[in-house]
Design an enzyme around this catalytic site. Structure first.
Site, mmCIF file in Angstrom:
data_model
loop_
_atom_site.group_PDB
_atom_site.id
_atom_site.type_symbol
_atom_site.label_atom_id
_atom_site.label_comp_id
_atom_site.label_asym_id
_atom_site.label_seq_id
_atom_site.Cartn_x
_atom_site.Cartn_y
_atom_site.Cartn_z
ATOM 1 N NE ARG A 71 -2.483 -1.702 3.252
ATOM 2 C CZ ARG A 71 -2.905 -1.541 4.503
ATOM 3 N NH1 ARG A 71 -3.917 -0.765 4.753
ATOM 4 N NH2 ARG A 71 -2.287 -2.168 5.486
ATOM 5 C CB SER A 100 -20.942 1.906 14.509
ATOM 6 O OG SER A 100 -21.248 2.801 13.478
ATOM 7 N NE ARG A 156 -11.737 4.497 3.770
ATOM 8 C CZ ARG A 156 -12.568 5.311 4.386
ATOM 9 N NH1 ARG A 156 -12.312 6.590 4.495
ATOM 10 N NH2 ARG A 156 -13.679 4.847 4.914
ATOM 11 C CG HIS A 167 -22.030 10.475 4.657
ATOM 12 N ND1 HIS A 167 -23.397 10.431 4.796
ATOM 13 C CD2 HIS A 167 -21.634 9.205 4.424
ATOM 14 C CE1 HIS A 167 -23.806 9.188 4.621
ATOM 15 N NE2 HIS A 167 -22.759 8.429 4.399
ATOM 16 C CB CYS A 187 -24.889 6.048 7.840
ATOM 17 S SG CYS A 187 -24.035 4.548 7.351
HETATM 18 N N1 GLN Z 1 -24.850 -0.906 11.876
HETATM 19 C C1 GLN Z 1 -23.821 -0.395 11.042
HETATM 20 C C2 GLN Z 1 -23.167 0.807 11.692
HETATM 21 O O1 GLN Z 1 -23.827 1.560 12.309
HETATM 22 C C3 GLN Z 1 -24.329 -0.002 9.681
HETATM 23 C C4 GLN Z 1 -23.219 0.456 8.803
HETATM 24 C C5 GLN Z 1 -23.643 0.834 7.403
HETATM 25 O O2 GLN Z 1 -24.755 1.136 7.147
HETATM 26 N N2 GLN Z 1 -22.746 0.838 6.484
HETATM 27 O O3 GLN Z 1 -21.981 1.007 11.569
HETATM 28 ZN ZN ZN Z 2 -25.495 3.088 6.652
#
Ligand code: GLN
Ligand code: ZN
Length: 751
Positions: free
Chosen positions: A20, A431, A513, A691, A723
């Site tokens: 890498r 998470s 990445r 994000h 997310c």
């Molecule tokens: N449960 C996962 C998190 O919260 C979902 C991750 C994702 O949607 N890529 O990290």
């Molecule tokens: Zn997600």
């Protein structure tokens, strides 16, 4: 022109470096630890090392080595070279386009065909300037020549470049073709005899219909091939069969043409080799992409040699089906693979050997063919990867659609009674920020410096902190934070039977990445519970429901290297059954809400519209199998993100989850219009874009929730982020979640 096309070649090679190196150089440059000069020197050294390595591996003929060079992305590289995106040769401008700056948004990023590589989408406008920067590509050729290599420069083709841009601005076609002509001329002047131009747009169903695309193909390439002042053109069609475009390609007659004949492609289109043989005239030099560029299995050389023979040509070159950028460097870098499994695998370097064996043929490459025979035999006979019990269990499943009972409406009543949640319940996606302490604990545990017991304790401390924080903020359905997971797929792959994981199998996902996809080697089963310890510990700390957290079967499969000896649906069913057992164990441990994440549902969608319904059928079925036996009062959640789901919204609703959380904040809830008509279950369109490090205000989330309420009644609406929070820091997450709860409270108060 005199130089003939090399007999053995590949379509492209991993750019990131066996260790890498490019990733490190990029990240050091972005962080300001090295200057532009040092960055360029490091990247150049890596390119030359790569050419040396490819020559040592046997790509010794002139033009056998593709120079598919890019610092960040191959589409951006071509876009800058032909000048549909302005930037010339300026390094910082290139990275500004790729990553954005304080004042500019980056180009959008999206998946490259049906791979896990992401490219940058050029933004076009009618009448825009198109000024080529041929020096970008000429200097690549020259630096290689200075190091003693005659490489083959690489460009994404004009039809593909426009088809993949936003919008696909076909009015620019003439200007773009002119620009390619300028680049071709510069290459010719630099003494280049072969240029590789990839036109994978011909294999996919894109926004431009096939018939139109074929017209543009004819127009662009008739003009380009008519030029005298150009190198020989090696036109390539990786990632599938160029169904309708094949006749056009034949009549255009480039000097050499690549076709993708990988097993996966021929499974979908078995008649392809015969049609290629018929449609491509003998004056076109045919290059057979026989070695699978995007899977990790050793080729069945005898079967491949038969496909080669079926093309019935005197002289055919052999190549890979796609660039090898989708597979790791070499199996030799793996020290912990089961001894039985290692010979079944073939990464980039091993695939180069397979290409050469096919060129030499079974009489000359006796050892390679014998080795391939052995791998095919031991793999098909292996008792470690073929598990009778799993096969039996899958065989006894009902065929076709499966459906959880009772219906959602009834389950909803049971769940509301059981959980007693407020209207517009708040939750998160799973998470929480991965702190430096947790990363360090994981590294120390791996290095043997932290005992299993100590590591467990560290995780429990983290879970306790996460639960306490959520209680204090006032969220309704809590999560344990996923601190134990290095990655949402790898974590399960390590615990399931039927997977192997690699130590060094890094593959570029985008820019710097990389991911390390696990490999599904055989029948999948679950030796022991995988998540119960963490979820039940978290639940023991709170009176509020804590969500059990699973990655769904489609996503586990999508982000792994897949088996090539059974249909994908078989692996999906097997993974689903293993997860169904986990659901049962979670229920037994007192978990009342279980989330099954499927962010990759859209990703595996086939490139061709014809193939999509069958995919969606088995994908939806696999998801439903996980939840099939769940108690009516157990609330099943799912989560989707990373793509636009409009196209498959029916399938998303068809998952029959009780609650679906879905990315929506960036698109300002655009998807709600689709949702309104198709969704009858509960839904949580994300109101907080995770994000970006920005903390969303209470007011803006009030606005998003209010907009959602126009389409979804309060009894069915959830309030949650877009997310998971693992890439964020607590200093943004805490105030953001406080604002989220405050926004919900304000909306409820006003109702
Ligand atoms: N449960 C996962 C998190 O919260 C979902 C991750 C994702 O949607 N890529 O990290
Ligand atoms: Zn997600």
């Amino acid at each position: 022109m005199t130089t003939s096309f090399p007999a053995a070649t590949i379509e492209g090679y991993p750019r990131i470096g066996a260790n890498r190196e490019l990733k490190r150089a990029l990240e050091s440059y972005w962080a300001g630890r090295i200057d532009a000069e040092t960055f360029r020197t490091t990247a150049r050294a890596l390119r030359i090392d790569t050419y040396n390595r490819l020559r040592d591996l046997g790509l010794t003929e002139d033009y056998a080595i593709p120079a598919d060079v890019a610092y960040y992305d191959q589409v951006l590289e071509t876009a800058l070279t032909v000048g549909v995106v302005p930037g010339g040769t300026d390094l910082d401008e290139e990275f500004a386009l790729a990553r954005g700056t304080d004042t500019r948004v980056p180009l959008e990023m999206t998946k490259w065909f049906d791979t896990n590589y992401h490219y940058l989408v050029p933004e076009l406008a009618a009448g825009q300037d198109v000024t080529p920067a041929p020096e970008r590509i000429v200097r690549i050729v020259e630096e290689a020549r200075d190091a003693g290599h005659t490489v083959r420069p690489f460009l994404v083709g004009p039809v593909t470049l426009l088809a993949l841009s936003k919008p696909a601005e076909w009015s620019l076609l003439n200007a773009v073709v002119e620009s390619y002509a300028v680049v071709f001329r510069a290459l010719k002047e630099a003494g280049v005899e072969w240029v590789q131009v990839a036109e994978p747009a011909l294999v996919a169903d894109l926004s431009t219909p096939d018939s139109e695309l074929a017209g543009y193909l004819r127009e662009a390439w008739t003009a380009l091939l008519a030029r005298e002042d150009r190198p020989n053109v090696y036109l390539t069609t990786p990632y599938g069969s160029a169904r309708e475009a094949l006749d056009v390609l034949g009549s255009l007659a480039p000097e050499a043409l690549h076709v993708d004949l990988a097993p996966w492609t021929l499974d979908a289109d078995p008649g392809y080799p015969a049609r290629v043989a018929a449609a491509i005239p003998s004056e076109v030099h045919l290059v057979a992409g026989l070695i699978d560029g995007r899977n990790v299995w050793a080729a069945n050389l005898r079967e491949r040699a038969e496909v080669l023979a079926s093309l019935s040509r005197d002289s055919v070159s052999v190549s890979t089906s796609t660039s090898l950028q989708h597979v790791p460097h070499t199996v030799n870098a793996e020290r912990s693979l089961p001894v039985e499994v290692a010979p079944w695998l073939s990464f980039a370097d091993e695939k180069i050997g397979e290409v050469q064996a096919l060129v030499a043929g079974p009489e000359k490459a006796v050892e390679a063919f014998a080795q391939s025979d052995r791998a095919v035999r031991t793999r098909s006979e292996s008792t470690t990867i073929h598990n009778e019990a799993v096969a039996q269990r899958v065989a006894t499943l009902p065929e076709g659609e499966v459906k959880r009972s009772p219906e959602f409406a009834e389950r909803q009543k049971a769940q509301h009674a059981e959980l007693g949640l407020p209207k517009l319940a708040t939750t998160t996606i799973g998470s929480f920020p991965q702190t430096t302490e947790i990363r360090k604990a994981r590294a120390d545990h791996k290095a043997g410096e932290l005992s299993d017991e100590q590591y467990r304790e560290a995780l429990k401390t983290e879970i306790k902190n996460v639960i306490e924080l959520q209680e204090e903020i006032g969220l309704d359905v809590l999560v344990h934070g996923e601190a134990e997971r290095n990655d949402m797929v790898q974590y399960f792959a390590e615990l399931l039977e039927g997977f192997v994981v690699t130590e060094n199998g890094w593959v570029q996902s985008y820019g710097s990445r990389c991911t390390r996809p696990p490999i599904v080697v055989g029948d999948v089963s679950r030796p022991a519970a995988m998540t119960v310890e963490w979820s039940s510990y978290a639940q023991s700390l709170s009176d509020k429901p804590v969500k059990g957290m699973l990655t769904g079967p489609v996503t586990i499969l999508a982000w792994s290297f897949k088996r090539d000896d059974v249909p994908l649906s078989v692996s999906a069913d097997q993974i689903a059954l293993a997860l169904a057992d986990e659901v049962r164990d979670l229920e037994e441990a007192g978990i009342k809400v279980i989330q099954i994440d499927e962010p990759a549902l859209r990703e595996l969608l086939p490139l061709r519209a014809d193939d999509r319904p069958a995919y969606l059928d088995w994908a939806v079925r696999a998801f439903r199998l996980v939840a099939l036996e769940a108690q009516p009062a157990t609330q099943i959640h799912t989560h989707l993100c990373y793509s636009e789901f409009g196209q498959i919204i029916d399938a998303v609703a068809g998952l029959d989850a009780d609650v679906t959380s879905i990315e929506a904040a960036r698109s300002k809830m655009e998807l709600l219009e689709d949702i309104d008509e198709t969704f009858h279950a509960e839904i949580g369109p994300g109101v907080y874009d995770i994000h970006s490090p920005r903390v969303p205000s209470k007011e803006e989330m009030v606005e998003l929730i209010t907009a959602a309420l126009d389409n979804v009644p309060a009894e069915r609406l959830w309030v949650n982020p877009d997310c998971g929070l693992k890439t964020r820091g607590y200093k943004e997450v805490e105030p953001s979640l406080r604002n989220l709860v405050a926004a919900r409270n304000e909306v409820v108060g006003a109702q």
